[in-house]
Design a protein around this motif. Sequence first.
Motif, PDB file in Angstrom:
ATOM      1  N   VAL A   1       0.860  -1.177   0.000  1.00  0.00           N
ATOM      2  CA  VAL A   1       0.000   0.000   0.000  1.00  0.00           C
ATOM      3  C   VAL A   1       0.897   1.228   0.000  1.00  0.00           C
ATOM      4  CG1 VAL A   1      -1.726   1.302   1.296  1.00  0.00           C
ATOM      5  CG2 VAL A   1      -1.850  -1.200   1.212  1.00  0.00           C
ATOM      6  N   SER A   2       0.664   2.107  -0.949  1.00  0.00           N
ATOM      7  CA  SER A   2       1.423   3.352  -1.048  1.00  0.00           C
ATOM      8  C   SER A   2       0.438   4.504  -0.906  1.00  0.00           C
ATOM      9  CB  SER A   2       2.128   3.417  -2.406  1.00  0.00           C
ATOM     10  OG  SER A   2       2.707   4.678  -2.576  1.00  0.00           O
ATOM     11  N   ALA A   3       0.629   5.297   0.150  1.00  0.00           N
ATOM     12  CA  ALA A   3      -0.289   6.401   0.434  1.00  0.00           C
ATOM     13  C   ALA A   3       0.364   7.324   1.447  1.00  0.00           C
ATOM     14  CB  ALA A   3      -1.600   5.848   1.000  1.00  0.00           C
ATOM     15  N   PRO A   4      -0.208   8.513   1.630  1.00  0.00           N
ATOM     16  CA  PRO A   4       0.279   9.360   2.713  1.00  0.00           C
ATOM     17  C   PRO A   4       0.009   8.685   4.068  1.00  0.00           C
ATOM     18  CG  PRO A   4      -1.035  10.632   1.155  1.00  0.00           C
ATOM     19  CD  PRO A   4      -1.211   9.190   0.799  1.00  0.00           C
ATOM     20  N   ARG A   5       0.875   8.908   5.023  1.00  0.00           N
ATOM     21  CA  ARG A   5       0.681   8.334   6.363  1.00  0.00           C
ATOM     22  C   ARG A   5      -0.515   9.017   7.016  1.00  0.00           C
ATOM     23  NH1 ARG A   5       3.250   5.090   9.536  1.00  0.00           N
ATOM     24  NH2 ARG A   5       5.094   4.959   8.214  1.00  0.00           N
ATOM     25  N   ASP A   6      -1.378   8.192   7.642  1.00  0.00           N
ATOM     26  CA  ASP A   6      -2.527   8.733   8.373  1.00  0.00           C
ATOM     27  C   ASP A   6      -2.917   7.772   9.490  1.00  0.00           C
ATOM     28  OD1 ASP A   6      -3.974   6.645   7.194  1.00  0.00           O
ATOM     29  OD2 ASP A   6      -5.040   7.921   5.792  1.00  0.00           O
ATOM     30  N   GLU A   7      -4.087   7.962  10.057  1.00  0.00           N
ATOM     31  CA  GLU A   7      -4.519   7.145  11.196  1.00  0.00           C
ATOM     32  C   GLU A   7      -4.809   5.681  10.819  1.00  0.00           C
ATOM     33  OE1 GLU A   7      -8.277   9.365   9.789  1.00  0.00           O
ATOM     34  OE2 GLU A   7      -6.146   9.806   9.988  1.00  0.00           O
ATOM     35  N   TYR A   8      -4.886   5.361   9.530  1.00  0.00           N
ATOM     36  CA  TYR A   8      -5.166   3.992   9.093  1.00  0.00           C
ATOM     37  C   TYR A   8      -3.903   3.212   8.711  1.00  0.00           C
ATOM     38  CZ  TYR A   8      -9.889   5.786   8.941  1.00  0.00           C
ATOM     39  OH  TYR A   8     -11.083   6.360   9.280  1.00  0.00           O
ATOM     40  N   THR A   9      -2.778   3.854   8.675  1.00  0.00           N
ATOM     41  CA  THR A   9      -1.536   3.219   8.231  1.00  0.00           C
ATOM     42  C   THR A   9      -1.213   1.971   9.050  1.00  0.00           C
ATOM     43  OG1 THR A   9      -0.696   5.342   7.477  1.00  0.00           O
ATOM     44  CG2 THR A   9       0.914   3.595   7.799  1.00  0.00           C
ATOM     45  N   ASP A  10      -1.289   2.074  10.372  1.00  0.00           N
ATOM     46  CA  ASP A  10      -0.969   0.925  11.224  1.00  0.00           C
ATOM     47  C   ASP A  10      -1.933  -0.233  10.997  1.00  0.00           C
ATOM     48  OD1 ASP A  10       1.188   2.283  12.301  1.00  0.00           O
ATOM     49  OD2 ASP A  10       0.046   3.038  14.021  1.00  0.00           O
ATOM     50  N   ARG A  11      -3.196   0.062  10.738  1.00  0.00           N
ATOM     51  CA  ARG A  11      -4.176  -1.004  10.461  1.00  0.00           C
ATOM     52  C   ARG A  11      -3.829  -1.748   9.175  1.00  0.00           C
ATOM     53  NH1 ARG A  11      -9.967   1.537  10.882  1.00  0.00           N
ATOM     54  NH2 ARG A  11     -10.977  -0.449  11.264  1.00  0.00           N
ATOM     55  N   VAL A  12      -3.399  -1.013   8.173  1.00  0.00           N
ATOM     56  CA  VAL A  12      -3.023  -1.625   6.898  1.00  0.00           C
ATOM     57  C   VAL A  12      -1.879  -2.610   7.114  1.00  0.00           C
ATOM     58  CG1 VAL A  12      -1.924  -1.113   4.679  1.00  0.00           C
ATOM     59  CG2 VAL A  12      -3.874   0.243   5.434  1.00  0.00           C
ATOM     60  N   VAL A  13      -0.911  -2.207   7.917  1.00  0.00           N
ATOM     61  CA  VAL A  13       0.227  -3.075   8.223  1.00  0.00           C
ATOM     62  C   VAL A  13      -0.235  -4.282   9.043  1.00  0.00           C
ATOM     63  CG1 VAL A  13       2.455  -3.188   9.419  1.00  0.00           C
ATOM     64  CG2 VAL A  13       1.878  -1.192   8.019  1.00  0.00           C
ATOM     65  N   GLN A  14      -1.165  -4.074   9.980  1.00  0.00           N
ATOM     66  CA  GLN A  14      -1.696  -5.178  10.780  1.00  0.00           C
ATOM     67  C   GLN A  14      -2.425  -6.209   9.919  1.00  0.00           C
ATOM     68  OE1 GLN A  14      -4.076  -3.199  13.762  1.00  0.00           O
ATOM     69  NE2 GLN A  14      -2.286  -2.643  14.991  1.00  0.00           N
ATOM     70  N   PHE A  15      -3.002  -5.776   8.819  1.00  0.00           N
ATOM     71  CA  PHE A  15      -3.659  -6.706   7.894  1.00  0.00           C
ATOM     72  C   PHE A  15      -2.649  -7.576   7.153  1.00  0.00           C
ATOM     73  CE2 PHE A  15      -7.349  -3.558   7.431  1.00  0.00           C
ATOM     74  CZ  PHE A  15      -8.146  -4.255   8.318  1.00  0.00           C
ATOM     75  N   GLY A  16      -1.375  -7.218   7.241  1.00  0.00           N
ATOM     76  CA  GLY A  16      -0.345  -7.988   6.562  1.00  0.00           C
ATOM     77  C   GLY A  16       0.180  -7.338   5.297  1.00  0.00           C
ATOM     78  N   CYS A  17      -0.239  -6.110   5.046  1.00  0.00           N
ATOM     79  CA  CYS A  17       0.242  -5.385   3.866  1.00  0.00           C
ATOM     80  C   CYS A  17       1.568  -4.704   4.201  1.00  0.00           C
ATOM     81  CB  CYS A  17      -0.761  -4.314   3.449  1.00  0.00           C
ATOM     82  SG  CYS A  17      -2.394  -4.941   3.036  1.00  0.00           S
ATOM     83  N   GLU A  18       2.373  -4.513   3.188  1.00  0.00           N
ATOM     84  CA  GLU A  18       3.574  -3.692   3.326  1.00  0.00           C
ATOM     85  C   GLU A  18       3.159  -2.251   3.040  1.00  0.00           C
ATOM     86  OE1 GLU A  18       6.938  -5.182   1.084  1.00  0.00           O
ATOM     87  OE2 GLU A  18       6.097  -7.211   1.179  1.00  0.00           O
ATOM     88  N   TYR A  19       3.825  -1.319   3.684  1.00  0.00           N
ATOM     89  CA  TYR A  19       3.453   0.083   3.516  1.00  0.00           C
ATOM     90  C   TYR A  19       4.634   0.885   2.997  1.00  0.00           C
ATOM     91  CZ  TYR A  19       2.293   4.902   4.628  1.00  0.00           C
ATOM     92  OH  TYR A  19       2.072   6.254   4.540  1.00  0.00           O
ATOM     93  N   ARG A  20       4.381   1.709   1.983  1.00  0.00           N
ATOM     94  CA  ARG A  20       5.370   2.631   1.436  1.00  0.00           C
ATOM     95  C   ARG A  20       4.755   4.034   1.472  1.00  0.00           C
ATOM     96  NH1 ARG A  20       7.101  -1.673   1.994  1.00  0.00           N
ATOM     97  NH2 ARG A  20       8.236  -2.996   0.544  1.00  0.00           N
TER      98      ARG A  20
END
Length: 184
Positions: free
Chosen positions: A11-30
Amino acid sequence: RLVAEGYRVIVSAPRDEYTDRVVQFGCEYRETEIDNHSKNIFKDAWLFVRCLWLLRTERPDCVLCFTVKPNVYMSLAARILGIGYVDNITGVGVNLRNPSMTSAVLRVLYKISLKPSRKVFLQNFEDKNYFVENKLVSEELTDRLPGSRINLTEFSILKRDHITDTTFLMVPRLLKEKDVEEYC
């Protein structure tokens, strides 16, 4: 679901309050900073370069884009690198409807970026018709992805005699395009 099926999801997006949830789902974050309201050509050019760099580095099999700037710049970067992509357009928006230099540039960018898309999802028939009639995308590429409107078959209208106290709340930007007049 994609993660559960064994796919690597970034997932590539600006950091916000949902970023940690995306990572918890097992996605990588950029993290990718996007100034959605800027009309600065240099900021947009830099965003496009960062999109190219991200795709060249990660080499995804497919890119799914949301919102105007990623739909344009990430799609153009994917097109240049030969990566398949799907666009999700959540609305026509003021920038396309109002005649201006921004609207003209955005139309050209949409025409170039959407043409080789694998699929272009739009949330309602009015937006789909707008994009097709204005030759921003061919109808064969489009499909409707039900969006943020109310499904009246699932949420039926109650008869007035069953309602004792009713409050309606609408929280959009106060723009004609957001159907404020119809709401009032």
